[in-house]
Design an enzyme around this catalytic site. Sequence first.
Site, PDB file in Angstrom:
ATOM      1  N   SER A 152       7.516   6.664   5.268  1.00 55.15           N
ATOM      2  CA  SER A 152       6.134   6.533   5.707  1.00 55.15           C
ATOM      3  C   SER A 152       5.993   5.462   6.773  1.00 55.15           C
ATOM      4  O   SER A 152       6.880   4.616   6.947  1.00 55.15           O
ATOM      5  CB  SER A 152       5.240   6.171   4.517  1.00 55.15           C
ATOM      6  OG  SER A 152       5.256   7.189   3.544  1.00 55.15           O
ATOM      7  N   CYS A 183      -8.998 -11.020 -11.160  1.00 54.57           N
ATOM      8  CA  CYS A 183      -8.346 -12.152 -11.824  1.00 54.57           C
ATOM      9  C   CYS A 183      -6.835 -12.090 -11.602  1.00 54.57           C
ATOM     10  O   CYS A 183      -6.043 -11.959 -12.536  1.00 54.57           O
ATOM     11  CB  CYS A 183      -8.682 -12.132 -13.311  1.00 54.57           C
ATOM     12  SG  CYS A 183      -8.285 -13.683 -14.149  1.00 54.57           S
TER      13      CYS A 183
END
Length: 503
Positions: free
Chosen positions: A234, A397
């Site tokens: 890719s 978080c």
Amino acid sequence: MTASPLAPAWLEVPADPNALPAPVWPRSADRDGRGALVIGGVSAAVLTERYGTPLYVVDEGEARTRAREVLAAFRSAFEAIGTRAKVYYAGKAFLTGTVARWMADEGLAIDACSLGELEVALRAGVDPARIGLHGNNKSLAEIDRAVEAGLGAVVIDSWVEIERIAAAAERLGRVQQVRLRVNSGVHAHTHDFLATAHEDQKFGVRLDQAAEYVTRIRSFPALSFLGFHCHIGSQIFDSGGLAESAARLLEAHAAALQGGPVPELNLGGGFGIAYTSADDPTPIADLARTIADAVALECSRLDVPVPVVAFEPGRSIIGTAGVTLYTVGTVKDVLVQVAGEGAEARPTEHVRRYVSVDGGMSDNARPALYGAAYSARIASRESAADPALVRVAGKHCESGDIVVDAEYLPGDIAPGDLLAVPATGAYCWSLSSNYNHLGRPPVVAVSAGESTMIVRGETIDDLLARDLAFTTHAGPSSPTEPSPTGPPLADPPLTDPPEETDR
């Protein structure tokens, strides 16, 4: 202004931190008289007032134009060598019913790699004969649905899939066209043209196994062998690896012709786009011509007819069409020590400015997964402030929840500013998650000054709908029932578009 020692070497200080570099942004991107970002003729301020943030914005005109350009480039290049090119849109990059219809309208086929992607394409009305299915571990349900629907091609990835697809075709009274995925031994990222195709990866089979597989496929009357399939990677910026891979595949193609027809060759996709000012991908027309020339040369050497050649671009069509809008929540300066040069040199302190936004790795996982680099601009206004090095962080978080690792933005960026991250059309929505119980943002298409929601954003109720603690009696002491409505996950989201502006 001199570059910050904390900035990566490739990142230059922009002469104007308000500018929108052409390779990274949709061609419609501009600023209005008030300095606000405009995409597809719609102001970012208008979009976020209506739909909230985070918000995925997809420029319909950009997506359609790039689809036409890619198709035209490959058709022209391969007509010049006496054959046809097929272009499948790689749905894994970003697939909704609306996007599937755009691609079909522009003449592209659709490449799916799961039952879900397949159903999106089918329910969008895409001709099943123009859909391909691949994957390294296709379920029996996926195989049955593909054969039953009459898909134009199913990619065989392992020995057992030959029998599974043949059994489904025989049971349903069909003859299923199939491709065989092989590993050419070419690595796109490093351009390390390996001498052997013994690759350590889950996809495909070795080139030296190809003949055995083709013989087995041809032993089943319910299977029709279309040809080989290969994908070398890719974000490919030049054609060298693709040309080498094509040459290797054509050796196997020529050998397979000795036992019967091999009408096609699928060379996959992976064509790159610009995410930052340092990226310089080769124009798709140049890639197409180079690959076509390599195919023609090898077919001439092998004295075989040039087959129909298929490609599967995704990112190069939809990537630059997408822009994600966020709202800045906090801005924080952090002192970072940089080691001095020489044994006696003292470390120096420099400021890194953390700009935290209301999204993050749940709407763009690529920086956390791959260390992917992105750009950013203030979308709500222009600024005359000097540029400052910033790191755009998400609200999750996780210390690794970084949206843009390094960018120069106006130094007066502040809470409440809208921030735009371009080139998020591919592998952002499709990789999105509910980490930390954040809802996935809505997707809005823009075109000719109008906006249309094509995927609504998730609410708290959506998020909790599958949690049985809130949909059934959890126990004798804590009966719970779902509430009729739930608080929004964005400020302010719109779960359904007003009827008067639907398109």
